[in-house]
Design an enzyme around this catalytic site. Structure first.
Site, PDB file in Angstrom:
ATOM      1  N   ARG A  25      39.557  -4.722  34.793  1.00 61.48           N
ATOM      2  CA  ARG A  25      38.242  -4.653  35.431  1.00 61.48           C
ATOM      3  C   ARG A  25      38.211  -5.602  36.619  1.00 61.48           C
ATOM      4  NH1 ARG A  25      32.957  -6.744  32.464  1.00 61.48           N
ATOM      5  NH2 ARG A  25      33.931  -8.724  32.946  1.00 61.48           N
TER       6      ARG A  25
ATOM      7  N   THR B 284      28.735  -1.826  26.675  1.00 66.46           N
ATOM      8  CA  THR B 284      27.462  -1.796  25.944  1.00 66.46           C
ATOM      9  C   THR B 284      26.754  -3.141  25.918  1.00 66.46           C
ATOM     10  OG1 THR B 284      28.783  -1.946  23.939  1.00 66.46           O
ATOM     11  CG2 THR B 284      27.943   0.218  24.532  1.00 66.46           C
TER      12      THR B 284
ATOM     13  N   ARG C  35      13.153  -6.761 -12.479  1.00 67.06           N
ATOM     14  CA  ARG C  35      14.200  -7.121 -11.512  1.00 67.06           C
ATOM     15  C   ARG C  35      14.218  -6.130 -10.364  1.00 67.06           C
ATOM     16  NH1 ARG C  35      17.321  -8.403 -16.360  1.00 67.06           N
ATOM     17  NH2 ARG C  35      18.139 -10.538 -16.245  1.00 67.06           N
TER      18      ARG C  35
ATOM     19  N   MET D 194      16.269 -10.938  -3.559  1.00 59.43           N
ATOM     20  CA  MET D 194      14.922 -10.552  -3.966  1.00 59.43           C
ATOM     21  C   MET D 194      14.577 -11.161  -5.314  1.00 59.43           C
ATOM     22  SD  MET D 194      14.664  -6.737  -2.520  1.00 59.43           S
ATOM     23  CE  MET D 194      16.232  -6.320  -3.234  1.00 59.43           C
TER      24      MET D 194
ATOM     25  N   GLY E  95      20.648 -12.138  -5.086  1.00 59.37           N
ATOM     26  CA  GLY E  95      19.832 -13.330  -4.871  1.00 59.37           C
ATOM     27  C   GLY E  95      18.789 -13.196  -3.785  1.00 59.37           C
TER      28      GLY E  95
ATOM     29  N   LYS F  32      21.361  -1.224  -9.193  1.00 61.65           N
ATOM     30  CA  LYS F  32      21.233  -1.747 -10.548  1.00 61.65           C
ATOM     31  C   LYS F  32      20.689  -0.679 -11.489  1.00 61.65           C
ATOM     32  CE  LYS F  32      19.459  -6.010 -11.219  1.00 61.65           C
ATOM     33  NZ  LYS F  32      20.079  -6.986 -12.127  1.00 61.65           N
TER      34      LYS F  32
ATOM     35  N   TYR G  23      38.402   5.948  22.454  1.00 55.23           N
ATOM     36  CA  TYR G  23      38.847   4.663  21.934  1.00 55.23           C
ATOM     37  C   TYR G  23      37.719   3.653  21.903  1.00 55.23           C
ATOM     38  CZ  TYR G  23      38.987   2.996  26.784  1.00 55.23           C
ATOM     39  OH  TYR G  23      38.648   2.635  28.061  1.00 55.23           O
TER      40      TYR G  23
ATOM     41  N   SER H 141      34.280   3.581  30.541  1.00 59.71           N
ATOM     42  CA  SER H 141      34.293   2.650  29.428  1.00 59.71           C
ATOM     43  C   SER H 141      32.863   2.131  29.286  1.00 59.71           C
ATOM     44  CB  SER H 141      35.260   1.507  29.711  1.00 59.71           C
ATOM     45  OG  SER H 141      35.251   0.609  28.634  1.00 59.71           O
TER      46      SER H 141
ATOM     47  N   CYS I 232      33.844  -0.895  25.479  1.00 57.28           N
ATOM     48  CA  CYS I 232      34.468  -2.215  25.544  1.00 57.28           C
ATOM     49  C   CYS I 232      33.453  -3.339  25.385  1.00 57.28           C
ATOM     50  CB  CYS I 232      35.274  -2.384  26.824  1.00 57.28           C
ATOM     51  SG  CYS I 232      34.248  -2.283  28.295  1.00 57.28           S
TER      52      CYS I 232
ATOM     53  N   HIS J 202      25.600 -19.102  -6.133  1.00 53.04           N
ATOM     54  CA  HIS J 202      25.122 -18.545  -4.863  1.00 53.04           C
ATOM     55  C   HIS J 202      26.077 -18.846  -3.721  1.00 53.04           C
ATOM     56  CE1 HIS J 202      22.738 -18.529  -1.101  1.00 53.04           C
ATOM     57  NE2 HIS J 202      22.238 -17.426  -1.637  1.00 53.04           N
TER      58      HIS J 202
ATOM     59  N   GLU K 292      27.603   0.857  32.342  1.00 53.55           N
ATOM     60  CA  GLU K 292      26.874  -0.287  31.784  1.00 53.55           C
ATOM     61  C   GLU K 292      25.516  -0.468  32.438  1.00 53.55           C
ATOM     62  OE1 GLU K 292      29.066  -3.920  32.609  1.00 53.55           O
ATOM     63  OE2 GLU K 292      29.934  -3.058  34.410  1.00 53.55           O
TER      64      GLU K 292
ATOM     65  N   ARG L 263      39.142  -8.924  31.758  1.00 48.99           N
ATOM     66  CA  ARG L 263      38.115  -9.475  32.658  1.00 48.99           C
ATOM     67  C   ARG L 263      38.801 -10.383  33.654  1.00 48.99           C
ATOM     68  NH1 ARG L 263      35.328  -9.979  27.017  1.00 48.99           N
ATOM     69  NH2 ARG L 263      37.503 -10.535  26.744  1.00 48.99           N
TER      70      ARG L 263
ATOM     71  N   ARG M 216      28.228  -3.438 -11.455  1.00 49.60           N
ATOM     72  CA  ARG M 216      28.255  -2.984 -10.056  1.00 49.60           C
ATOM     73  C   ARG M 216      29.677  -3.182  -9.540  1.00 49.60           C
ATOM     74  NH1 ARG M 216      24.581  -8.011  -7.798  1.00 49.60           N
ATOM     75  NH2 ARG M 216      26.057  -9.671  -8.277  1.00 49.60           N
TER      76      ARG M 216
END
Lengths: 880, 880
Positions: free
Chosen positions: B621, B770, B93, B104, B102, B22, B854, B767, B834, B459, B748, B565, B337
């Site tokens: 897998r 995560t 503001r 803050m 909206g 702003k 990938y 792979s 993955c 809103h 993993e 899977r 904005r």
């Protein structure tokens, strides 16, 4: 071409890594001019090559070298493999870098076949002897090399003895034995669909391969796991000209130690049997004679042996354990090695060797296996009780210590019962005629071992001593009925529900339960520990939750508390109702009220710990377990508790349900509790600080260490530290006293290790919680992984339990990363370890090498840690 | 001294980091000569300093700079703070680097007190206006700065209106308002025990601090979490001379977009209200007029505004969202904005801007928030069904898309119901008069949002568009009884168990359930995606377990399957009996028999996947979950199954008990299953290879990728790979065909990442799984952590859910270490991700930056990933 086979006289006696312990020592004895039957060694490299490169087959170049070495032996002896006149026979024995008694395979009398057996008969003029050798060889070879069961052969012998109306094997004549051999060979052919191998070269390669294979048999894998021996070492194979202890009454065989392996007394100690092969002594089937009586049997041989024993002890500067054979009055040395010994013997021998000027204190400290000390620390029977108690039997004092438990008749059941008995409230006494290597896991699980046969060097005795387990061996009064699961001693019969008490130090067996008292430590132990303390760089603290534990650990030399698990205090009868009130509280106020009631109790705990530790650092870990651990799970128990707490069953049930977690190990616990309920951390801080202020008012100088558990993110640590600091400040203002205190964290979440550099900025110390760190790094639940770890051992994926021995590759990498990153931003940060690994010698060595400041372990492991720390520093001295 | 306060004309409009969005844009508009009321900016650095350095207090040097800037403004305006004649008033503001509409706090009319209100009355000749401003200020300030509830003030107003017999606020006279002010002040004093602050300087500092504080209010934290805005940015504060849209009928206020934010149409779009302050438009309490009608109201102002709008769009080269106020016929710009827009609008605007020559395709691709695409991909109502269905109400088309669900009357309940509804089988429609920032979580949880009040910029509308959630706003026919939990539409009443269907694209509301059909993607979407594909370096694969999913993903542009899977296939009705037979099998033979029955089914699955993916790589897998997931837990269910399976209840119960795990996430699963039951891996390998052979026989060229899950130790990987290779070899020999295949692993388990260098030697690909890696690295159970994560957000320990947004510090470090170590030993190793993070734009950027090959994500996120990957590469181009 690489050399895989060495004659004894070619091999370097210092290269145990290449020639194995047995081979290196045979080479050394040969060089020392001792009477060693000639032989050669197939190196450990040949074994690792067999597994890694050759697809579990003996490579042609190795076979070629074996036969070349064999030719040399034949030429030297003037005998010939498979010869009908002058046959050459060999023994084939395993020999790894570290001694693994009984774990791997041995084959004697190899080279015998239908032709050479006649040669042996002619040569010795003793056909009975020759055919006995041949039938033994067939039995042994069939079992070890081809897996044709020895049980069936024993049955065949039993049947023949019945037919012939004789009782003992030795009563069978040469003709009987020839008959037996024919039946053996027939059985072999029936099972294997091929004749028993007659070609000695084929026999030899088969035997060598069997030894290689035995490196990975199940009991060897278990033994290695228990003794920290890497599977990658492989075993060497020793092929040696046979000499015969069973060639009549002027022949014999025996084993002896240069000092007493139980007490350390400097006196030749051992036993022998005339007209026997080595296996007869070790297997404990006949009870042998004490070595001293050999002087009466053959004075010259005895003197020669005593001389050799002295020379060997002086040469190796350590107590020796030797095997010998006498063939028709001539002594042959078959083995020498550093003798396995009890802890008491180990400390005495080590101190004596220093007194005798044979080793330095530094060397003496390294002569003792740290884990052995356990045996010295274990309780003994109360002498007063024992004085008034009649023993029901007496056997050989095979392994010292006292044990009491319910009778168990087989190893598998012992293992099973021990597994089910998590709190060790129902220990078992393994009662067997004799033990064999297959029993090893059951023996590990047993509190004590009682055998009815076998001597001081029998399997049961040797293994029990190594494990520090109490053992009474060769107790003839003990009559076992394995089927009925009863044991009769002195006319009275005992079953699986009865207790026996064993005193391994006296060999006495008692009926029923006998209370134990703490062990008295020998003076030599203190000498060793004094040296160890001088040589070590790592401090040793203890994990102790109560003043009693703390006092015990302090007496064992703990230099502080590295981990006080405060939740253990909450489980006490006077605490748990309050912690439960805190859990069911619906508002912060209710929670604070319940906590306020816990405060004085918790404060009292800490005062007790501070006092017992006499000013040594005390690290207090804040509440760690998920709250549901304090509540019952079953409806019936919930109902009882609801009634007690005067709350609605439904309400309590709802709370239990709400607290349920799918994976509690990764749930709402550790500092996560303090983040949601800062008032818990505040109460604990207040208890820690107020307790310290009170103690300091009495003239102590307590600097408490507060440990925040399960931190994974620096902001978690800072959040809880802010609560601690604010509370500590408030308490100090109230009391008008200022004290010092430290705030640190467990590093037990991989992310904490990965981000240790930021956490260390505000942390006074890191304590590696390697139990949880191992769980998370492997993704192995400590509770659930035992179910599948057996497959891991069996398939050679793991060699040891990562919860017992620190995984230096993975978990260790995190420890190292965190240590480095922590020290880089905070040079004064104290680094320690407080997982179970803190009491494991190999893990202690790792901690030493990575520059940690201290290890913390359970009280009984403190002496072990002190010794292991000294050995680590002597091996790799830390720069001051 | 550091500079923390800048006048608009001093500030650099390109420094949003320092001045907030702003502030920077107000500075820019000032420089462009636009009519911006003068003001100054307190920088974001002052905010971060407030939190980090000054102990949550405004430092004296910052206050000093504020007052110095204020003096300059006063001098410029000729007005004076708190003056009785010519009072200076300001608005205060928030303005963060990223727009957080909206979230803050804002305070208007600051500077009013008992004295200056009279000055304002004199100055404007409008005492009613002045006192109305003052009472608004007291309300706003009390609420925002001191937390004295606005509810009570509303009640006081209500009471007064009743007393005065009026209905609307505007009917209250100046005298009434003075009376009201006195009551307000009295209430304030009662609660706060101090007078309402009369010193404008005190008011100003209080307001500035309130804005700083509001940066860390709960809704701002939630918004930041949802929008990936770091808490460390802080907010700037804009203090600006007040202009009044409520100074009578020639005054007004409005908001407008340079293009249509729903459709992208190039046409000024917005709304305004005369005699109102900005909050009146945004809050949606009065329904405003379309912007075009402003031309009739005040042609000159309208033209001026249109000019400014055009200039701003050209200047920022992006669609602008502007706020303006007209004070007595004079236009003031209060904000501009980049406009938030729907996905359809976003792609149209981006493509149009390229066509108009305003931006390059590279810039156009970066104009779209990847997550927005979700809205384009979401289902719409079946047009044929809709044609025949009468709608029951019509509101504003606030956010496009179709939604159908049960009615829910408050946000909290919406959140709760959505949390309980894991499978999204019982979606909810949130029905509210209007929404407010506190409702944000409930809005996130709702399938659709319906409001009875408020406009296109209310809103509800703004937030719903941002989230891509279907929303119908300002639907006046909707009468809500919150207490009774009913909504009456057209005389018919609906409750919590009734369904509503919303069409956010048309604004129509339907009773009951209406089926949806897939969205049709606009042509511009394809243009954008074509550009995106050209610009990205990362490949995008999909996580798909069935041919249907695979087909969907392929149509969305997936370039392969990154994760199939296989266990999901086993849960199908025709499979689960067989997998159960496998589980209860007591021998390997029984297990193999059950597996043999699964083989053709599994093979069929793979053929389906291969075909749908048309030769793209397919990563399969192997079985991952613990086996107990396939069995029931409760006795009753066990009994039913035992009956079905024709086995003993006790037996089955025993199996269930034996399989129970305390921490199944760290239990017997993943490759641990293959280690204990290699026959499972063998069956799956056979299915993979046989399927590929069959497809290749039809002319395809399938190179299947077998992924071994949960590896933590290289020997685990090698063990399972050996099983795979042996089976593949056997199958190929049987079929007389050779095919290529790859074997890789999920990374993993932290230990896999730590030891990736050894694993990579024999692995064709890694792979990064995560989800599990995040679990283990944090020690957070995915299922249990939501319970305590709220405390983490609240206390600022976490800013986002590490399961949604990759933790780049900890988990990311492992990903980076493993990638480097893997590539170092195996330059050809393929690296992918993955986990759920594969569809999260910030995580995709991380993967790009770390050189992964990938990402793989769920089908609907494939377009998002393609776009995010392009943006990542445009930001940080990868070297070819």
């Amino acid at each position: 071409m690489k050399k895989y086979v060495y004659l004894f006289k070619e091999a370097d006696g210092s290269r145990k890594d290449l020639f194995g312990g047995k081979g290196a020592n045979l080479a050394e004895m040969t060089k020392l001019g001792m009477p060693v039957p000639p032989g050669f060694i197939i190196t450990t490299k040949a074994c690792t090559k067999y597994y890694a490169e050759d697809g579990n087959k003996i490579a042609p170049e190795v076979a070629e070298q074996i036969f070349k070495a064999l030719k040399k032996l034949e030429a030297e002896s003037g005998k010939k493999f498979g010869d009908s006149q002058n046959p050459f026979l060999v023994s084939v024995r395993s020999g790894a870098r570290a001694s693994m008694p009984g774990m791997m395979d041995t084959i004697l009398n190899l080279g015998l076949n239908d032709v050479s057996v006649k040669g042996l008969a002619t040569l010795t003029g003793n056909p009975r002897f020759a055919y006995d050798c041949y039938r033994r060889f067939i039995q042994m070879y069939s079992d070890v090399v081809t897996g044709v069961g020895k049980k069936e052969f024993e049955e065949i012998i039993g049947k023949l003895k019945k037919e012939k109306g004789v009782e003992l094997d030795v009563q069978l004549t040469a003709e009987d034995l020839q008959e037996l051999i024919a039946v053996f060979k027939k059985h072999y052919k029936e099972v294997k669909k091929t004749d028993f191998p007659q070609d000695p070269n084929e026999q030899l390669l088969g035997a060598v391969e069997a030894v290689f294979r035995s490196w990975n048999n199940e009991r060897a894998i278990i033994y290695r796991r228990d003794n920290n021996i890497p599977g990658s070492w492989g075993t060497a194979v020793n092929v040696q000209s046979m000499v015969f202890g069973n060639m009549g009454e002027t022949s014999g065989t025996g084993v002896a130690f240069t000092r007493n392996p139980s007490t350390g007394e400097k006196k030749l100690y051992g036993e022998y049997l005339m007209n026997a092969q080595g296996e007869d002594v070790v297997a404990g089937i006949r009870t042998p004679n004490p070595i001293a009586t050999l002087e009466n049997q053959n004075e010259e041989v005895y003197k020669q042996f005593v001389n050799i024993a002295t020379t060997l002890e002086n040469h190796y500067r350590n107590m020796q354990d030797m095997e010998f054979t006498i063939e028709r009055g001539k002594l042959y040395m078959l083995q020498t090695r550093n003798g396995k010994r009890t802890a008491a013997s180990a400390v005495k021998v080590a101190v004596d060797l220093v007194k005798e000027g044979m080793v330095t204190p530094e060397e003496a400290v390294c002569l003792i296996e740290p884990k052995q000390l356990d045996a010295l620390l274990h309780p003994q029977f109360d002498a007063d009780v024992i004085k008034k108690t009649e023993h029901i039997a007496k056997g050989l004092e095979a392994s010292p210590g006292a044990a009491c438990g319910k009778i168990c008749f087989n190893a598998e059941e012992a293992k099973k019962r021990a597994n089910e008995d998590k709190d060790n409230k129902n220990p078992v006494i393994l009662v067997r005629q004799e033990t064999s290597p297959e029993d090893i896991e059951g023996m590990m699980a047993a509190e004590g071992i009682l055998t009815s046969r076998g001597g001081m060097t029998s399997h049961a005795a040797v293994v029990a001593r190594g494990m520090g387990t109490c053992c009474v061996a060769g107790c003839k009064e003990v009559i076992i009925d394995e089927e009925a699961k009863t044991v009769t001693i002195g006319g009275k019969t005992y079953g699986s529900e009865d207790y026996l008490s064993l005193d391994g130090t006296t060999g006495k067996v008692y009926a029923g339960k006998i209370a134990t008292v703490d062990a008295k430590l020998p003076e030599d132990y203190y000498t060793i520990m004094e040296w160890a303390d001088k040589f070590r760089a790592l401090k040793v603290r203890t994990n102790a939750d109560t003043p009693v534990d703390a006092a015990k650990a302090f007496s064992f030399g703990a230099e502080g508390i590295g981990l006080c698990r405060t939740e253990h205090m909450f489980f006490a009868e006077d605490r748990i109702p309050r912690i439960r009130e805190m859990i069911v509280a619906k508002t912060t106020e209710q929670r604070e009220k319940a906590l306020a009631e816990l405060l004085p109790l918790q404060k009292g705990d800490f005062i007790g710990l501070y006092k017992e530790m006499q000013g040594c650092p005390v690290t207090i870990r804040f509440l760690d377990p998920p709250l549901h651990e304090f509540l019952p799970k079953e409806d019936a128990d919930i109902a009882v508790l609801a009634n007690e707490m005067k709350i609605d069953f439904k309400d309590l049930k709802e709370t239990v349900k709400a607290l349920h977690e799918d994976n509690p190990m990764m749930g709402h616990r550790g500092c996560r509790l303090a983040v949601t309920y800062p008032e818990i951390a505040a109460m604990q801080t207040r208890a820690v600080i107020e307790a310290a202020i009170e103690c300091n008012a009495e003239g102590m100088n307590i600097i408490p260490e507060i440990m925040i558990p399960l931190v994974g993110e620096v902001k978690e640590f800072n959040f809880v530290k802010d609560v601690v600091d604010a509370t500590a400040k408030a308490v100090m203002e109230e009391k008008g006293v200022t004290i010092q205190y430290k705030v640190g964290t467990m590093i037990e979440i991989p992310r904490a290790a990965l981000t240790a550099g930021t956490i260390a900025k505000k942390a006074d110390f890191f304590s590696f919680g390697t139990n949880d760190l191992t769980q998370m790094t492997f993704g192995f639940s400590r509770d659930d992984s035992p179910k599948f770890l057996d497959s891991y051992y069996k398939n050679g994926i793991f060699e040891s339990d990562p919860f017992a021995k620190l995984d230096q590759t993975g978990v260790g990498k995190l420890v190292e990363m965190a240590s480095k990153a922590g020290r880089a931003v905070n040079a004064n940060i104290k680094l320690g370890i407080c997982g179970e690994h803190g009491g494991d010698p190999s893990s202690i060595e790792f901690c030493h090498n990575k520059g940690l400041d201290y290890v913390s372990c359970s009280p009984f492991r403190v002496p072990i840690a002190r010794l292991a720390a000294a050995q680590a520093n002597l091996k790799n001295p830390r720069k001051k």
